[in-house]
Motif scaffolding. Sequence first.
Motif, mmCIF file in Angstrom:
data_model
loop_
_atom_site.group_PDB
_atom_site.id
_atom_site.type_symbol
_atom_site.label_atom_id
_atom_site.label_comp_id
_atom_site.label_asym_id
_atom_site.label_seq_id
_atom_site.Cartn_x
_atom_site.Cartn_y
_atom_site.Cartn_z
ATOM 1 N N ILE A 133 0.827 -1.199 0.000
ATOM 2 C CA ILE A 133 0.000 0.000 0.000
ATOM 3 C C ILE A 133 0.864 1.253 0.000
ATOM 4 N N GLU A 134 1.971 1.225 0.735
ATOM 5 C CA GLU A 134 2.892 2.370 0.734
ATOM 6 C C GLU A 134 3.426 2.615 -0.675
ATOM 7 N N HIS A 135 3.710 1.549 -1.423
ATOM 8 C CA HIS A 135 4.162 1.700 -2.802
ATOM 9 C C HIS A 135 3.075 2.344 -3.656
ATOM 10 N N PHE A 136 1.835 1.856 -3.501
ATOM 11 C CA PHE A 136 0.732 2.345 -4.319
ATOM 12 C C PHE A 136 0.438 3.823 -4.063
ATOM 13 N N LYS A 137 0.655 4.263 -2.834
ATOM 14 C CA LYS A 137 0.308 5.641 -2.476
ATOM 15 C C LYS A 137 1.039 6.666 -3.325
ATOM 16 N N ILE A 138 2.265 6.353 -3.732
ATOM 17 C CA ILE A 138 3.073 7.352 -4.440
ATOM 18 C C ILE A 138 3.188 7.040 -5.932
ATOM 19 N N ALA A 139 2.407 6.090 -6.418
ATOM 20 C CA ALA A 139 2.558 5.638 -7.807
ATOM 21 C C ALA A 139 1.773 6.503 -8.780
ATOM 22 N N ASP A 140 2.422 6.868 -9.870
ATOM 23 C CA ASP A 140 1.705 7.425 -11.012
ATOM 24 C C ASP A 140 1.172 6.292 -11.885
ATOM 25 N N LEU A 141 1.996 5.239 -12.031
ATOM 26 C CA LEU A 141 1.627 4.048 -12.797
ATOM 27 C C LEU A 141 1.862 2.802 -11.942
ATOM 28 N N VAL A 142 0.917 1.880 -11.973
ATOM 29 C CA VAL A 142 1.101 0.556 -11.384
ATOM 30 C C VAL A 142 1.040 -0.448 -12.528
ATOM 31 N N ILE A 143 2.121 -1.221 -12.681
ATOM 32 C CA ILE A 143 2.252 -2.137 -13.817
ATOM 33 C C ILE A 143 2.346 -3.555 -13.279
ATOM 34 N N ILE A 144 1.462 -4.434 -13.743
ATOM 35 C CA ILE A 144 1.460 -5.807 -13.268
ATOM 36 C C ILE A 144 2.067 -6.713 -14.325
ATOM 37 N N ASN A 145 3.182 -7.353 -13.942
ATOM 38 C CA ASN A 145 3.896 -8.293 -14.806
ATOM 39 C C ASN A 145 3.370 -9.705 -14.601
ATOM 40 N N ARG A 146 3.674 -10.563 -15.576
ATOM 41 C CA ARG A 146 3.381 -11.998 -15.431
ATOM 42 C C ARG A 146 1.950 -12.230 -14.973
ATOM 43 N N CYS A 147 1.041 -11.548 -15.641
ATOM 44 C CA CYS A 147 -0.362 -11.627 -15.272
ATOM 45 C C CYS A 147 -0.922 -12.998 -15.656
ATOM 46 N N LEU A 148 -1.543 -13.676 -14.702
ATOM 47 C CA LEU A 148 -2.130 -14.990 -14.923
ATOM 48 C C LEU A 148 -3.639 -14.861 -15.139
ATOM 49 N N PRO A 149 -4.272 -15.859 -15.755
ATOM 50 C CA PRO A 149 -5.735 -15.823 -15.878
ATOM 51 C C PRO A 149 -6.423 -15.750 -14.518
ATOM 52 N N THR A 150 -5.745 -16.252 -13.486
ATOM 53 C CA THR A 150 -6.331 -16.256 -12.147
ATOM 54 C C THR A 150 -5.968 -15.010 -11.329
ATOM 55 N N THR A 151 -5.141 -14.125 -11.876
ATOM 56 C CA THR A 151 -4.767 -12.924 -11.142
ATOM 57 C C THR A 151 -6.000 -12.064 -10.877
ATOM 58 N N ASN A 152 -6.192 -11.693 -9.639
ATOM 59 C CA ASN A 152 -7.370 -10.919 -9.236
ATOM 60 C C ASN A 152 -7.132 -9.435 -9.530
ATOM 61 N N LEU A 153 -7.403 -9.044 -10.772
ATOM 62 C CA LEU A 153 -7.173 -7.657 -11.172
ATOM 63 C C LEU A 153 -8.138 -6.699 -10.478
ATOM 64 N N ALA A 154 -9.353 -7.188 -10.162
ATOM 65 C CA ALA A 154 -10.318 -6.339 -9.466
ATOM 66 C C ALA A 154 -9.813 -5.984 -8.072
ATOM 67 N N LEU A 155 -9.208 -6.962 -7.389
ATOM 68 C CA LEU A 155 -8.640 -6.705 -6.068
ATOM 69 C C LEU A 155 -7.492 -5.713 -6.157
ATOM 70 N N LEU A 156 -6.625 -5.891 -7.149
ATOM 71 C CA LEU A 156 -5.500 -4.973 -7.341
ATOM 72 C C LEU A 156 -6.000 -3.566 -7.626
#
Length: 311
Positions: A133-156
């Motif tokens: 969460i500390e990382h997300f607070k200061i992010a302009d962009l959040v980039i998700i690598n190695r995305c799986l079909p099961t990755t919970n993008l809604a949660l992210l």
Amino acid sequence: MRIPIFLFNGLLEAGKTAFIESLLEKPAFADGKNTLVICCEEGVEKYNKALFQKNHITLINLEEEEAFTSELLEELANTYEPQRVVIEFNGMWNLESAFDVTLPENWFLYQSLVLVNGETFELYMNNMRSLMIEHFKIADLVIINRCLPTTNLALLRGAVKSINGQARLFTSSKDFVMEPIEEELPYDLSAELIDVAKEHYGTWYIDLWDHPEHYMKKKIKVRGLFFQQPTDPKDCFNFGRFAMPCCEDDIAFMGLYCKNIGKPRFQNKDSIEILGEIRWEPAEVYEGDGPIFYVKSIVKAEEQQEDMVAF
């Protein structure tokens, strides 16, 4: 000449090194300008030294958090005279050390990017949530690598947007092609009335701020909590629900400023249902422009809305 800093953060094996290297190969960076890369952690991936020599890139490795100081940055600025700076920050270091240092003259933070490993995202969210969460607070962009079909993008998306509504979210392919994360909405935007279910409040609220054009002057029914401050005009109040992206000390209010047809007769924290339309207007509560809910009807909600928003 102003010197832009690209700050990359993320936990170990998030793919920062590989992503940065792919970026340095792009024409926008492989343009002959002096680039300084400050690497603050030794990960699995290693930088391609031949690429660095070819593209006028200098690599500086830092092993200790205490070494990241204003004096060091000033020394690097004088020694290498970079025209841009890329910092691969250590995801376990205190982020304040990246923002508390005094930058050399003309250096400025151009963009803050956070890399997330889609294979381990939920594991880290369960065990290292406060750090992410500390990382997300200061992010302009959040980039998700190695995305799986099961990755919970809604949660992210929910975790990021509930504490940093301005951050943009992308997935990154194996070839580092980025695609924006768009969530399929659980209601019909073309319907005459958009009735936001209790479990969809978080999705609706985030999409409202991301895409206000979806909702302008449409009939909307939504349920949440009533709040009115003594300083509010008698026909105005705040409405919304709470989200807990990290812990109880980090609860965020996902709210809207409302203008009612008359004086509402409710107490703070009452669960209400409002029907009306949204307009995008300046408001002091937003310190700028934001969504104003023009209420047509307001009644007590059938269910209490005090539980946390789900994503």
